[in-house]
Design a protein around this motif. Structure first.
Motif, PDB file in Angstrom:
ATOM      1  N   ALA A  26       0.837  -1.201   0.000  1.00  0.00           N
ATOM      2  CA  ALA A  26       0.000   0.000   0.000  1.00  0.00           C
ATOM      3  C   ALA A  26       0.872   1.251   0.000  1.00  0.00           C
ATOM      4  CB  ALA A  26      -0.939   0.005   1.202  1.00  0.00           C
ATOM      5  N   HIS A  27       1.907   1.244   0.812  1.00  0.00           N
ATOM      6  CA  HIS A  27       2.833   2.381   0.845  1.00  0.00           C
ATOM      7  C   HIS A  27       3.570   2.525  -0.486  1.00  0.00           C
ATOM      8  CE1 HIS A  27       5.646   5.319   2.365  1.00  0.00           C
ATOM      9  NE2 HIS A  27       6.636   4.579   1.906  1.00  0.00           N
ATOM     10  N   GLY A  28       4.057   1.395  -1.032  1.00  0.00           N
ATOM     11  CA  GLY A  28       4.807   1.428  -2.287  1.00  0.00           C
ATOM     12  C   GLY A  28       3.982   1.879  -3.478  1.00  0.00           C
ATOM     13  N   TYR A  29       2.723   1.514  -3.487  1.00  0.00           N
ATOM     14  CA  TYR A  29       1.861   1.857  -4.623  1.00  0.00           C
ATOM     15  C   TYR A  29       1.138   3.179  -4.437  1.00  0.00           C
ATOM     16  CZ  TYR A  29       2.434  -2.460  -7.253  1.00  0.00           C
ATOM     17  OH  TYR A  29       2.954  -3.472  -8.010  1.00  0.00           O
ATOM     18  N   GLN A  30       1.304   3.812  -3.285  1.00  0.00           N
ATOM     19  CA  GLN A  30       0.570   5.041  -2.978  1.00  0.00           C
ATOM     20  C   GLN A  30       0.797   6.147  -4.008  1.00  0.00           C
ATOM     21  OE1 GLN A  30       1.458   6.569   0.892  1.00  0.00           O
ATOM     22  NE2 GLN A  30      -0.500   7.606   1.043  1.00  0.00           N
ATOM     23  N   ARG A  31       2.042   6.403  -4.382  1.00  0.00           N
ATOM     24  CA  ARG A  31       2.339   7.477  -5.331  1.00  0.00           C
ATOM     25  C   ARG A  31       2.760   6.955  -6.704  1.00  0.00           C
ATOM     26  NH1 ARG A  31       6.563  11.215  -3.305  1.00  0.00           N
ATOM     27  NH2 ARG A  31       5.970  12.357  -5.150  1.00  0.00           N
ATOM     28  N   LEU A  32       2.802   5.663  -6.858  1.00  0.00           N
ATOM     29  CA  LEU A  32       3.221   5.045  -8.108  1.00  0.00           C
ATOM     30  C   LEU A  32       2.232   5.389  -9.218  1.00  0.00           C
ATOM     31  CD1 LEU A  32       5.466   2.995  -8.993  1.00  0.00           C
ATOM     32  CD2 LEU A  32       3.752   1.225  -8.671  1.00  0.00           C
ATOM     33  N   ASN A  33       2.753   5.851 -10.352  1.00  0.00           N
ATOM     34  CA  ASN A  33       1.870   6.121 -11.490  1.00  0.00           C
ATOM     35  C   ASN A  33       1.386   4.814 -12.098  1.00  0.00           C
ATOM     36  OD1 ASN A  33       2.218   8.905 -11.211  1.00  0.00           O
ATOM     37  ND2 ASN A  33       3.997   8.913 -12.558  1.00  0.00           N
ATOM     38  N   TYR A  34       2.307   3.887 -12.297  1.00  0.00           N
ATOM     39  CA  TYR A  34       1.965   2.556 -12.783  1.00  0.00           C
ATOM     40  C   TYR A  34       3.173   1.638 -12.645  1.00  0.00           C
ATOM     41  CZ  TYR A  34       4.487   3.803 -17.063  1.00  0.00           C
ATOM     42  OH  TYR A  34       5.455   4.210 -17.960  1.00  0.00           O
ATOM     43  N   ALA A  35       2.892   0.339 -12.663  1.00  0.00           N
ATOM     44  CA  ALA A  35       3.928  -0.697 -12.723  1.00  0.00           C
ATOM     45  C   ALA A  35       3.364  -1.837 -13.552  1.00  0.00           C
ATOM     46  CB  ALA A  35       4.293  -1.192 -11.329  1.00  0.00           C
ATOM     47  N   ARG A  36       4.167  -2.307 -14.488  1.00  0.00           N
ATOM     48  CA  ARG A  36       3.722  -3.386 -15.381  1.00  0.00           C
ATOM     49  C   ARG A  36       4.840  -4.413 -15.486  1.00  0.00           C
ATOM     50  NH1 ARG A  36      -0.569  -5.993 -17.012  1.00  0.00           N
ATOM     51  NH2 ARG A  36      -0.302  -6.898 -19.051  1.00  0.00           N
ATOM     52  N   PHE A  37       4.518  -5.658 -15.194  1.00  0.00           N
ATOM     53  CA  PHE A  37       5.481  -6.748 -15.238  1.00  0.00           C
ATOM     54  C   PHE A  37       5.274  -7.584 -16.499  1.00  0.00           C
ATOM     55  CE2 PHE A  37       5.100  -5.603 -10.845  1.00  0.00           C
ATOM     56  CZ  PHE A  37       6.380  -5.732 -10.346  1.00  0.00           C
ATOM     57  N   THR A  38       6.375  -7.858 -17.180  1.00  0.00           N
ATOM     58  CA  THR A  38       6.360  -8.715 -18.363  1.00  0.00           C
ATOM     59  C   THR A  38       7.238  -9.927 -18.076  1.00  0.00           C
ATOM     60  OG1 THR A  38       6.146  -6.763 -19.774  1.00  0.00           O
ATOM     61  CG2 THR A  38       6.835  -8.819 -20.839  1.00  0.00           C
ATOM     62  N   PRO A  39       6.714 -11.129 -18.264  1.00  0.00           N
ATOM     63  CA  PRO A  39       7.535 -12.300 -17.985  1.00  0.00           C
ATOM     64  C   PRO A  39       8.626 -12.478 -19.032  1.00  0.00           C
ATOM     65  CG  PRO A  39       5.464 -12.984 -18.962  1.00  0.00           C
ATOM     66  CD  PRO A  39       5.384 -11.490 -18.749  1.00  0.00           C
ATOM     67  N   VAL A  40       9.798 -12.920 -18.596  1.00  0.00           N
ATOM     68  CA  VAL A  40      10.885 -13.283 -19.500  1.00  0.00           C
ATOM     69  C   VAL A  40      10.944 -14.801 -19.596  1.00  0.00           C
ATOM     70  CG1 VAL A  40      13.375 -13.175 -19.909  1.00  0.00           C
ATOM     71  CG2 VAL A  40      12.158 -11.174 -19.014  1.00  0.00           C
ATOM     72  N   SER A  41      10.986 -15.464 -18.449  1.00  0.00           N
ATOM     73  CA  SER A  41      10.926 -16.923 -18.407  1.00  0.00           C
ATOM     74  C   SER A  41      10.455 -17.342 -17.031  1.00  0.00           C
ATOM     75  CB  SER A  41      12.291 -17.546 -18.724  1.00  0.00           C
ATOM     76  OG  SER A  41      13.239 -17.182 -17.742  1.00  0.00           O
ATOM     77  N   GLY A  42       9.972 -18.560 -16.945  1.00  0.00           N
ATOM     78  CA  GLY A  42       9.490 -19.053 -15.660  1.00  0.00           C
ATOM     79  C   GLY A  42       9.530 -20.562 -15.605  1.00  0.00           C
ATOM     80  N   LEU A  43       9.599 -21.070 -14.401  1.00  0.00           N
ATOM     81  CA  LEU A  43       9.643 -22.506 -14.177  1.00  0.00           C
ATOM     82  C   LEU A  43       8.933 -22.811 -12.872  1.00  0.00           C
ATOM     83  CD1 LEU A  43      10.788 -25.319 -14.949  1.00  0.00           C
ATOM     84  CD2 LEU A  43      12.800 -24.724 -13.593  1.00  0.00           C
ATOM     85  N   CYS A  44       8.072 -23.810 -12.893  1.00  0.00           N
ATOM     86  CA  CYS A  44       7.377 -24.265 -11.691  1.00  0.00           C
ATOM     87  C   CYS A  44       7.572 -25.764 -11.580  1.00  0.00           C
ATOM     88  CB  CYS A  44       5.884 -23.975 -11.802  1.00  0.00           C
ATOM     89  SG  CYS A  44       5.287 -22.802 -10.618  1.00  0.00           S
ATOM     90  N   GLN A  45       7.911 -26.216 -10.386  1.00  0.00           N
ATOM     91  CA  GLN A  45       7.983 -27.644 -10.091  1.00  0.00           C
ATOM     92  C   GLN A  45       7.288 -27.859  -8.760  1.00  0.00           C
ATOM     93  OE1 GLN A  45      12.228 -28.507 -10.359  1.00  0.00           O
ATOM     94  NE2 GLN A  45      11.807 -29.616 -12.252  1.00  0.00           N
ATOM     95  N   GLY A  46       6.148 -28.475  -8.810  1.00  0.00           N
ATOM     96  CA  GLY A  46       5.388 -28.706  -7.587  1.00  0.00           C
ATOM     97  C   GLY A  46       4.998 -27.404  -6.933  1.00  0.00           C
ATOM     98  N   GLU A  47       5.440 -27.222  -5.701  1.00  0.00           N
ATOM     99  CA  GLU A  47       5.076 -26.038  -4.924  1.00  0.00           C
ATOM    100  C   GLU A  47       6.152 -24.944  -4.929  1.00  0.00           C
ATOM    101  OE1 GLU A  47       1.882 -25.750  -3.448  1.00  0.00           O
ATOM    102  OE2 GLU A  47       1.723 -27.426  -4.832  1.00  0.00           O
ATOM    103  N   ARG A  48       7.103 -25.034  -5.862  1.00  0.00           N
ATOM    104  CA  ARG A  48       8.170 -24.037  -5.982  1.00  0.00           C
ATOM    105  C   ARG A  48       8.138 -23.439  -7.378  1.00  0.00           C
ATOM    106  NH1 ARG A  48      10.664 -22.953  -1.231  1.00  0.00           N
ATOM    107  NH2 ARG A  48      12.405 -22.155  -2.402  1.00  0.00           N
ATOM    108  N   GLY A  49       8.447 -22.157  -7.474  1.00  0.00           N
ATOM    109  CA  GLY A  49       8.462 -21.498  -8.770  1.00  0.00           C
ATOM    110  C   GLY A  49       9.508 -20.409  -8.830  1.00  0.00           C
ATOM    111  N   PHE A  50       9.940 -20.115 -10.041  1.00  0.00           N
ATOM    112  CA  PHE A  50      10.917 -19.066 -10.277  1.00  0.00           C
ATOM    113  C   PHE A  50      10.511 -18.343 -11.549  1.00  0.00           C
ATOM    114  CE2 PHE A  50      14.949 -17.227 -11.629  1.00  0.00           C
ATOM    115  CZ  PHE A  50      15.436 -16.720 -10.429  1.00  0.00           C
ATOM    116  N   LEU A  51      10.518 -17.029 -11.496  1.00  0.00           N
ATOM    117  CA  LEU A  51      10.075 -16.210 -12.622  1.00  0.00           C
ATOM    118  C   LEU A  51      11.066 -15.083 -12.840  1.00  0.00           C
ATOM    119  CD1 LEU A  51       7.711 -15.453 -14.603  1.00  0.00           C
ATOM    120  CD2 LEU A  51       6.837 -14.025 -12.748  1.00  0.00           C
ATOM    121  N   SER A  52      11.566 -14.936 -14.060  1.00  0.00           N
ATOM    122  CA  SER A  52      12.344 -13.731 -14.379  1.00  0.00           C
ATOM    123  C   SER A  52      11.408 -12.787 -15.123  1.00  0.00           C
ATOM    124  CB  SER A  52      13.595 -14.062 -15.193  1.00  0.00           C
ATOM    125  OG  SER A  52      13.269 -14.625 -16.430  1.00  0.00           O
ATOM    126  N   TRP A  53      11.600 -11.490 -14.888  1.00  0.00           N
ATOM    127  CA  TRP A  53      10.656 -10.498 -15.403  1.00  0.00           C
ATOM    128  C   TRP A  53      11.358  -9.186 -15.709  1.00  0.00           C
ATOM    129  CZ3 TRP A  53      11.385  -6.849 -11.722  1.00  0.00           C
ATOM    130  CH2 TRP A  53      11.590  -7.250 -10.408  1.00  0.00           C
TER     131      TRP A  53
END
Length: 143
Positions: free
Chosen positions: A52-79
């Motif tokens: 809430a504090h971080g987004y209070q004055r933020l105009n916008y933030a947009r995440f685009t995935p580069v790559s990702g991997l999920c195995q069971g209950e663990r995941g890793f995402l580059s963005w």
């Protein structure tokens, strides 16, 4: 195509705003451990306050995935994150490269760790610190 868990995570963050944090309970466990280069947080309510504090004055933030991997209950995402904040770069868009390590328990995120270069995100966009950061990088590169 991203794993559905990673896609849901991205969708959540791409729809996030200072006024839209109620959905956090749908994604995060009550005792989530959240770590980034700035903070370490150990509860969903503290994470909600941090966002809430971080987004209070933020105009916008947009995440685009580069790559990702999920195995069971663990995941890793580059963005890539593109964001605009009035306190940095005169509100111009900033591009930050990063990655996130995630773990889920009972369908909710119980561990979230972001890795990114704080210099790329903040320091190089502050006039004096930006100049100093560039000087240090040039000296290291010349060595």
């Amino acid at each position: 195509m991203l794993d559905p868990k990673l896609q849901a995570f991205l969708d959540f963050y791409n729809s996030l705003s200072a006024n839209g944090l109620d959905a956090i309970a749908d994604y995060y466990a009550e005792q989530v451990q959240f770590i980034d280069p700035v903070h370490e947080i150990n509860s969903r309510s503290a994470l909600q306050q941090y966002l809430a504090h971080g987004y209070q004055r933020l105009n916008y933030a947009r995440f685009t995935p580069v790559s990702g991997l999920c195995q069971g209950e663990r995941g890793f995402l580059s963005w890539q994150m593109r964001f605009s904040h009035p306190a940095f770069a005169k509100g111009q868009e900033i591009l930050v490269h990063g990655s996130t390590e995630l773990a889920w328990q009972d369908g909710r995120i119980c561990y979230h760790r972001d890795y990114y270069d704080l210099t790329e995100m903040v320091y190089q966009h502050i006039p004096l610190l930006g100049w100093l950061t560039r000087q240090v990088k040039q000296k290291i590169a010349a060595s």
